[in-house]
Design a protein around this motif. Structure first.
Motif, PDB file in Angstrom:
ATOM      1  N   MET A  94      -4.891  10.782 -15.033  1.00 17.30           N
ATOM      2  CA  MET A  94      -4.878  10.853 -13.563  1.00 17.30           C
ATOM      3  C   MET A  94      -6.287  11.017 -13.008  1.00 17.30           C
ATOM      4  O   MET A  94      -6.654  10.368 -12.025  1.00 17.30           O
ATOM      5  N   MET A  95      -7.072  11.875 -13.629  1.00 18.11           N
ATOM      6  CA  MET A  95      -8.445  12.080 -13.169  1.00 18.11           C
ATOM      7  C   MET A  95      -9.223  10.773 -13.213  1.00 18.11           C
ATOM      8  O   MET A  95      -9.969  10.441 -12.281  1.00 18.11           O
ATOM      9  N   ARG A 100      -1.434   4.595  -7.677  1.00 20.70           N
ATOM     10  CA  ARG A 100      -2.135   4.373  -8.947  1.00 20.70           C
ATOM     11  C   ARG A 100      -1.559   5.218 -10.084  1.00 20.70           C
ATOM     12  O   ARG A 100      -1.979   5.074 -11.225  1.00 20.70           O
ATOM     13  N   LEU A 101      -0.634   6.111  -9.767  1.00 19.92           N
ATOM     14  CA  LEU A 101      -0.086   7.007 -10.779  1.00 19.92           C
ATOM     15  C   LEU A 101       1.295   6.539 -11.232  1.00 19.92           C
ATOM     16  O   LEU A 101       2.069   5.993 -10.451  1.00 19.92           O
ATOM     17  N   THR A 102       1.596   6.787 -12.505  1.00 18.18           N
ATOM     18  CA  THR A 102       2.928   6.477 -13.024  1.00 18.18           C
ATOM     19  C   THR A 102       3.913   7.554 -12.560  1.00 18.18           C
ATOM     20  O   THR A 102       3.513   8.618 -12.067  1.00 18.18           O
ATOM     21  N   GLU A 127       0.833  -1.204   0.000  1.00 14.31           N
ATOM     22  CA  GLU A 127       0.000   0.000   0.000  1.00 14.31           C
ATOM     23  C   GLU A 127       0.866   1.251   0.000  1.00 14.31           C
ATOM     24  O   GLU A 127       1.875   1.324   0.680  1.00 14.31           O
ATOM     25  N   GLN A 128       0.490   2.239  -0.788  1.00 14.95           N
ATOM     26  CA  GLN A 128       1.160   3.532  -0.773  1.00 14.95           C
ATOM     27  C   GLN A 128       0.115   4.564  -0.386  1.00 14.95           C
ATOM     28  O   GLN A 128      -0.999   4.535  -0.879  1.00 14.95           O
ATOM     29  N   PRO A 129       0.443   5.489   0.526  1.00 19.04           N
ATOM     30  CA  PRO A 129      -0.558   6.427   0.996  1.00 19.04           C
ATOM     31  C   PRO A 129      -1.033   7.376  -0.083  1.00 19.04           C
ATOM     32  O   PRO A 129      -0.371   7.607  -1.082  1.00 19.04           O
TER      33      PRO A 129
END
Length: 212
Positions: A190-191, A151-153, A144-146
């Protein structure tokens, strides 16, 4: 004996100059840069043995810059010197490939030890965060990343920081060396990834989550 080559990255010139006296007796200070993009360029050109970097820097934050540096050169020793007394930042720093995490107000007593450990392949974290970081890592779900940033490159996170700094699409494109259309593509991607409805929501997310 040859001194290890050290590159310093901090956007506060007075802080950086103040560190010179602490570092130069033990290290060859090959350069001082003030933003994450300059750090990438200088590391390629100057080939340091160790990098000391702040987290909060313009154009590209220290964590993203170090992530890119370590991808190119996994052997490079990196120590973060920061004001962020925040275990989430520390966790992100070590995940990016850092070997040390020191708070600026402890630099005089801890920085040289942290650099020495990093050059020897060991890890150093300021005692103020060590126990908290251990608990954080134990209790955090695997992978997990906060803040939804996972979810982003890497490129999207770069665009996100520039948006958070208030750059226009054209200005961000110029910094990244890509077209304005490509920046727009990353914005809308991203959106979609983050479930945001419009550019205003993306700007709010950028300001709240991008590390500047």
């Amino acid at each position: 004996m040859k001194k290890p080559r050290l590159l310093l990255a901090d956007d506060h010139r007075l802080v950086a100059e103040g560190l010179r006296g602490l570092l130069e007796p033990a290290y060859q200070l090959v350069g001082i840069v003030e933003d994450g993009r300059a750090l990438l360029e200088a590391a390629d050109r100057l080939v340091p043995d160790v990098v000391v970097a702040d987290i909060s820097m313009p154009l590209l934050n220290g964590i993203e810059a170090v992530r890119q540096l370590k991808k190119k050169n996994p052997e490079l020793a990196v120590v973060f010197l920061t004001m962020h007394l925040d275990v989430a930042y520390a966790a992100s720093a070590f995940e990016a490939g850092a070997s040390g995490y020191v708070l600026k107000h402890s630099a005089s007593s801890e920085l040289l030890t942290a650099i020495d450990n990093a050059l020897k392949g060991r890890t150093y974290i300021t005692p103020m965060l060590a126990g908290e970081l251990l608990n954080y890592q134990r209790n955090r779900p695997q992978g997990e990343q906060p803040d939804g940033l996972a979810r982003l490159t890497a490129r999207q996170r770069e665009v996100l920081q520039l948006i958070a700094e208030g750059l226009s699409v054209k200005e961000a494109a110029a910094v990244l060396g890509i077209s304005a259309r490509t920046v727009e593509f990353h914005k809308y991607s991203m959106m979609e990834s983050l479930g945001l409805k419009n550019s205003a929501e993306l700007m709010r997310f950028a300001v709240e989550h991008a590390i500047k």
